[in-house]
Write an enzyme that holds these catalytic residues in place. Structure first.
Site, PDB file in Angstrom:
ATOM      1  CB  SER A  64      -0.856   0.065   1.273  1.00  0.00           C
ATOM      2  OG  SER A  64      -2.096  -0.936   0.938  1.00  0.00           O
ATOM      3  CE  LYS A  67      -3.660   0.651  -1.211  1.00  0.00           C
ATOM      4  NZ  LYS A  67      -4.499   0.357   0.093  1.00  0.00           N
ATOM      5  CE1 TYR A 187      -4.747  -1.153  -4.619  1.00  0.00           C
ATOM      6  CE2 TYR A 187      -5.443  -3.658  -4.585  1.00  0.00           C
ATOM      7  CZ  TYR A 187      -4.979  -2.437  -3.969  1.00  0.00           C
ATOM      8  OH  TYR A 187      -4.933  -2.394  -2.625  1.00  0.00           O
ATOM      9  CE1 TYR A 240      -3.535  -0.310   5.012  1.00  0.00           C
ATOM     10  CE2 TYR A 240      -1.932  -1.152   6.677  1.00  0.00           C
ATOM     11  CZ  TYR A 240      -2.446  -0.687   5.463  1.00  0.00           C
ATOM     12  OH  TYR A 240      -1.475  -1.412   4.401  1.00  0.00           O
ATOM     13  CB  VAL A 258       0.014  -5.695   4.491  1.00  0.00           C
ATOM     14  CG1 VAL A 258      -1.364  -4.984   5.139  1.00  0.00           C
ATOM     15  CG2 VAL A 258       0.012  -5.915   2.894  1.00  0.00           C
TER      16      VAL A 258
END
Length: 304
Positions: A64, A67, A187, A240, A258
């Protein structure tokens, strides 16, 4: 400030704790096989000074953290139009929640939860060869070739049932322009980019330089306004459900993944990357968070 002794001290303090807590991400088979007993830390200042310790040169799946960079590309190309289908609020729910997405009629709460990042990937797919574009950006930022981990990308695609559900859900609400398959292919590949702490600290350097390229003489990556907004989203949505605790205990904009990596920004001063694969209950690196707390305590660097 000489940062090398500080990173060496943090590495020495945390290395005895390797394997004592946390678990690697098990829902992606390729990540479940990563040895947990690893820790790396690296930083790069606005002036180009670098320091690192531990397993900082070991590459890992950035997940992530990617992103950050796809959002940067999308904001650069679309400007404020990007926010017509993506919110900017903390989710307060798991990063792969379907419930919130249904309640809000397919509009993701922010670009750092999975649905939001899939929506960003959709915009990039509409702009051209999204996978080539993200690798070109990462290679430029690092000054060396960056690539995908094919095994991780395939593992994500084979087990990404919830991400397929999120994408199809958004498609049903008319919130994706492209077919689900090419969007998720982008993705899954962005999450499978492999980089080291040293490379990520360099790559994120534009966020502490008001959007300027980490290396002097190169074209700017984004505007000062966009860099500030990305940092703001990192602070409020980047870790998160732990974003409030991270702001309280660390006080820096952070983006985690992660794979065990976390990127942190000290605006106008430096970017920092920590990595240790074992995660805490919120999905953030257990020792990575401890390392950031120690770094802030030793340097007194915070946005507050």
């Amino acid at each position: 400030m000489n940062f090398q002794p500080i990173l060496d001290e943090i590495n020495a303090e945390l290395r005895p704790l390797l394997g004592a807590g946390g678990t690697v991400a098990s829902y992606i088979p390729a990540l479940a096989r990563v040895p947990a007993q690893q820790f790396g830390i690296a930083l790069r200042t606005c002036q180009g000074q670098e320091a690192s310790a531990g397993d900082a040169a070991t590459s890992f799946s950035i997940q992530s953290i990617s992103k950050l960079f796809t959002l940067t590309l999308a904001m650069r190309r679309m400007g404020d139009a990007l926010w017509e289908r993506i919110g900017r609020e903390p989710s307060g729910n798991p990063f792969n929640s379907l419930v919130q997405l249904e309640h809000e009629q397919g509009k993701p709460r922010n670009p750092f939860i999975n649905a939001g990042a899939i929506a960003v990937a959709d915009r990039l797919v509409s702009q051209g060869d999204a996978k080539a574009d993200i690798l070109e950006l990462m290679t430029s930022l690092c000054g060396e070739p960056i690539g995908f981990d094919a095994e991780v990308a395939a593992s994500e695609a084979a087990t990404g049932y919830r991400n397929y559900a999120l994408a199809n859900f958004m498609k049903s609400f008319g919130k994706l322009d492209n077919d689900v398959e090419p969007v998720l292919d982008m993705y899954f590949h962005q999450c499978a980019i492999r980089m080291s702490c040293v490379q990520l600290a360099r790559a994120a350097g534009f966020l502490c330089r008001d959007g300027a390229h980490p290396r002097d003489g190169e074209p700017e990556i984004t505007t000062e306004r966009h860099a500030r907004r990305i940092n703001a989203l990192m602070l409020t949505c980047g870790t998160y459900d732990a974003a409030g605790d991270v702001a309280f205990s660390i006080g820096l904009p952070c983006k985690s993944g992660v794979g065990g990596g976390i990127v942190a920004v000290v605006p106008d001063q430096l970017t920092l990357c920590v990595w240790s694969p074992a995660l805490d209950a919120t999905g953030n690196s257990l020792l990575g968070m401890k390392a950031l707390e120690l770094f802030v305590a030793r340097t007194s660097l915070s946005i507050f």
